[in-house]
Design an enzyme around this catalytic site. Structure first.
Site, PDB file in Angstrom:
ATOM      1  N   ASP A 183      -8.255  -3.557 -10.589  1.00 54.64           N
ATOM      2  CA  ASP A 183      -6.801  -3.379 -10.673  1.00 54.64           C
ATOM      3  C   ASP A 183      -6.097  -4.449  -9.852  1.00 54.64           C
ATOM      4  OD1 ASP A 183      -4.423  -2.382 -11.484  1.00 54.64           O
ATOM      5  OD2 ASP A 183      -4.526  -0.519 -10.347  1.00 54.64           O
ATOM      6  N   CYS A 186      -2.405  -4.455  -8.018  1.00 52.44           N
ATOM      7  CA  CYS A 186      -1.911  -3.097  -7.784  1.00 52.44           C
ATOM      8  C   CYS A 186      -1.099  -3.068  -6.490  1.00 52.44           C
ATOM      9  CB  CYS A 186      -3.089  -2.126  -7.681  1.00 52.44           C
ATOM     10  SG  CYS A 186      -2.580  -0.419  -7.376  1.00 52.44           S
ATOM     11  N   HIS A 247      -2.021   6.486  -9.111  1.00 50.08           N
ATOM     12  CA  HIS A 247      -0.764   5.815  -9.422  1.00 50.08           C
ATOM     13  C   HIS A 247       0.328   6.843  -9.687  1.00 50.08           C
ATOM     14  CE1 HIS A 247      -3.093   1.987 -10.813  1.00 50.08           C
ATOM     15  NE2 HIS A 247      -3.126   2.173  -9.513  1.00 50.08           N
ATOM     16  N   HIS A 278       4.072   3.073  -7.926  1.00 52.32           N
ATOM     17  CA  HIS A 278       2.738   2.596  -7.540  1.00 52.32           C
ATOM     18  C   HIS A 278       1.902   2.423  -8.808  1.00 52.32           C
ATOM     19  CE1 HIS A 278      -1.416   3.619  -5.596  1.00 52.32           C
ATOM     20  NE2 HIS A 278      -1.250   2.314  -5.736  1.00 52.32           N
ATOM     21  N   HIS A 445      -2.655   1.407   3.162  1.00 47.72           N
ATOM     22  CA  HIS A 445      -1.776   1.436   1.975  1.00 47.72           C
ATOM     23  C   HIS A 445      -1.443   2.846   1.532  1.00 47.72           C
ATOM     24  CE1 HIS A 445      -5.271   2.569  -0.321  1.00 47.72           C
ATOM     25  NE2 HIS A 445      -4.749   2.291  -1.493  1.00 47.72           N
ATOM     26  N   ALA A 447      -2.548   7.432   2.370  1.00 46.75           N
ATOM     27  CA  ALA A 447      -3.234   8.433   3.178  1.00 46.75           C
ATOM     28  C   ALA A 447      -4.755   8.266   3.142  1.00 46.75           C
ATOM     29  CB  ALA A 447      -2.850   9.832   2.711  1.00 46.75           C
TER      30      ALA A 447
END
Length: 503
Positions: A183, A186, A247, A278, A445, A447
């Site tokens: 990805d 991202c 996402h 996201h 970026h 949790a």
């Protein structure tokens, strides 16, 4: 009437010589797994391309992934079936390749690098957050790759598919595409909307307005991409879609401001709602990595080589495509919520405004929205580091900085979101270079996962959680997700407590 079927070549993970052709219903993941289980007398759970890239249940069932369709149409390709383990080979397209750990074809002999460091610097930046042993093991394995100089785990470090997520790795003279992953590009976009916070009243009405946004956009994708100097291609149908996994697009309000001056410098205001999007490059990023791994497996690429130029061209395009994707997700979301068309006739606009940057701003301005920031979590870039070993201490060297699930700390403010039902934090990284390098110019970026996806699904069913009680968070916000498995996988309990990451 029976469902359409297709011929699929499958083989076992670790034994790709035993490929067999089977007939399975189209867009039916469960049938594929059941057929593979029967053929190989195993309990099939995962699938990969011959290059080692995982095929998700979502992509298989949707049947809209152009790359997977291309692979299936090639009689020399096979789907690699696994009982649950990560991809272990071997890569059929690489049988005659040399055994070096990096590849590179040069038009002229590259210059010698004088910097030599025997061992990589390894750091895990966790104060209160718990980090799994497997994630540490993966980080240590990453640090052992040739020419790796720094391997840093963020507070949200957790195990990935062979290599950790929530990490930043810096290497000299060679970079590793698999450390960036599929990805490419991202990241997250934060946008101030024109919607007043006090207007939040009937959430159910808002939910109904924005349902169905995961389907393809019905606007002019070619013009949208052209405006961003991007070419139209086989993945156009995914432009403006969020995708699966973690996402999301989330409408947020400001709970507390710690530094009012910095807050207002960004053009932010408590009275308005914000949209955090996201997502990434979808199947385009997948195709860029697959192009490398199908030829070279997990080998690195020597900088300055023809191969490095080819990969970085695809990489940079995927990064820009991902940014455009987040823009369109934001525009679609706000357009549906506010009932305003954001696909105006481009010729009509061009009569009054010539600069492309102004046109892009007009898309947001049509909705009264302003983009606050856009940061990338998955990429590889050149970055200057100071060496820390005794022999080279203080020497400055340009390294390849790979971020995999790590926010940049050298581009200004970033958002670190919590899980569903938890707060997100807008933070301003320290500008001190010594602190920046300590974290490999990166931050957490998010949790970070606490449970693997399989465990999250099993836990949800064991505790008899229903779709309904996962559709409303502890903060009273609404969750829109039509995939029951994904609801369980992304439940708040599957993630670490965000305050342990921030603190």
């Amino acid at each position: 009437m029976s469902a359409p079927t297709r011929h699929v070549s499958i083989c076992r993970n670790g034994n790709m010589k035993d490929a067999r052709v089977v007939i399975v219903p189209q867009k039916d993941w469960d049938s594929l797994m059941k057929t593979a289980s029967n053929k190989f007398k195993i309990k099939a759970k995962r699938a990969f391309t011959c290059g080692g890239l995982e095929i998700s249940k979502e992509d298989w069932n949707q049947g809209s992934n152009a790359l997977i369709n291309d692979i299936l149409s090639n009689p020399k390709e096979a789907i690699v079936i696994s009982e649950g383990k990560d991809f272990i080979g071997f890569v059929t397209a690489n049988l005659n390749a040399k055994s070096e750990t990096a590849v590179g074809t040069f038009e002229k002999e590259p210059e010698k690098d004088e910097i030599v460091q025997k061992n990589a610097v390894i750091r895990v930046l966790c104060n209160k957050s718990a980090v799994e042993e497997e994630a540490i093991r993966q980080l240590e394995a990453t640090a052992k790759l040739p020419n790796v100089m720094f391997a840093v785990g963020m507070p949200d470090l957790h195990p990935g598919k062979g290599f950790p997520i929530g990490s930043a790795t810096a290497s000299r003279s060679v970079f590793y595409p698999h450390l960036v992953g599929t990805d490419i590009g991202c990241g997250m976009t934060l946008t101030r909307t024109a919607i007043k916070t006090k207007s939040v009243k009937n959430l159910d009405k808002w939910v109904n307005r924005i349902r169905g946004l995961e389907g393809p956009w019905n606007g002019d994708v070619t013009s949208f991409l052209t405006l961003r100097n991007l070419e139209s291609g086989q993945f156009d149908s995914q432009m403006g879609t969020i995708g699966g996994g973690n996402h999301f697009a989330e409408l947020q309000c400001v709970e507390e401001v710690v530094d009012r001056e910095e807050f207002e410098k960004l053009g932010m205001d408590n009275d308005f709602l914000y949209l955090l999007a996201h997502s990434g490059s979808r199947s385009l990023g997948f195709s860029v990595l697959d192009s490398h791994t199908s030829k070279f497996g997990q080998k690195g690429i020597l900088e300055g080589s023809i191969e490095s130029v080819d990969y970085m061209k695809g990489h940079d395009n995927a990064v820009e495509w991902a940014k455009a994707n987040r823009d369109l997700i934001t525009l679609r979301f706000l357009s549906a919520l506010q009932g305003i068309d954001v696909n105006p006739d481009s010729d009509e606009i061009t009569e009054d405004i010539e600069e492309e940057t102004d046109l892009r701003a007009m898309e947001f301005a049509t909705l009264g929205a302003t983009k606050i920031l856009d940061v990338v979590h998955n990429s590889v870039v050149k970055r200057e580091f100071e060496m820390e070993d005794e022999e080279n201490k203080g020497k400055k060297v340009n390294l390849w900085l790979h971020r995999k699930g790590a926010a940049p700390s050298d581009v200004g403010p970033v958002v670190i979101p919590g899980s569903r039902g938890a707060f997100s934090y807008l933070v301003l990284p320290s500008s001190e270079n010594i602190l920046q390098q300590h974290g490999a110019f990166s931050l957490a970026h998010g949790a970070g996962r606490k449970w693997a996806r399989g465990k999250a699904q099993n836990s949800g069913r064991t505790q008899e959680k229903s779709n309904e009680n996962l559709m409303t968070t502890s903060l009273g916000s609404k969750v829109i997700c039509e995939d029951k498995d994904l609801l369980f996988e992304e439940q708040p309990d599957a993630y670490k407590e965000i305050t342990t990451i921030i603190e």
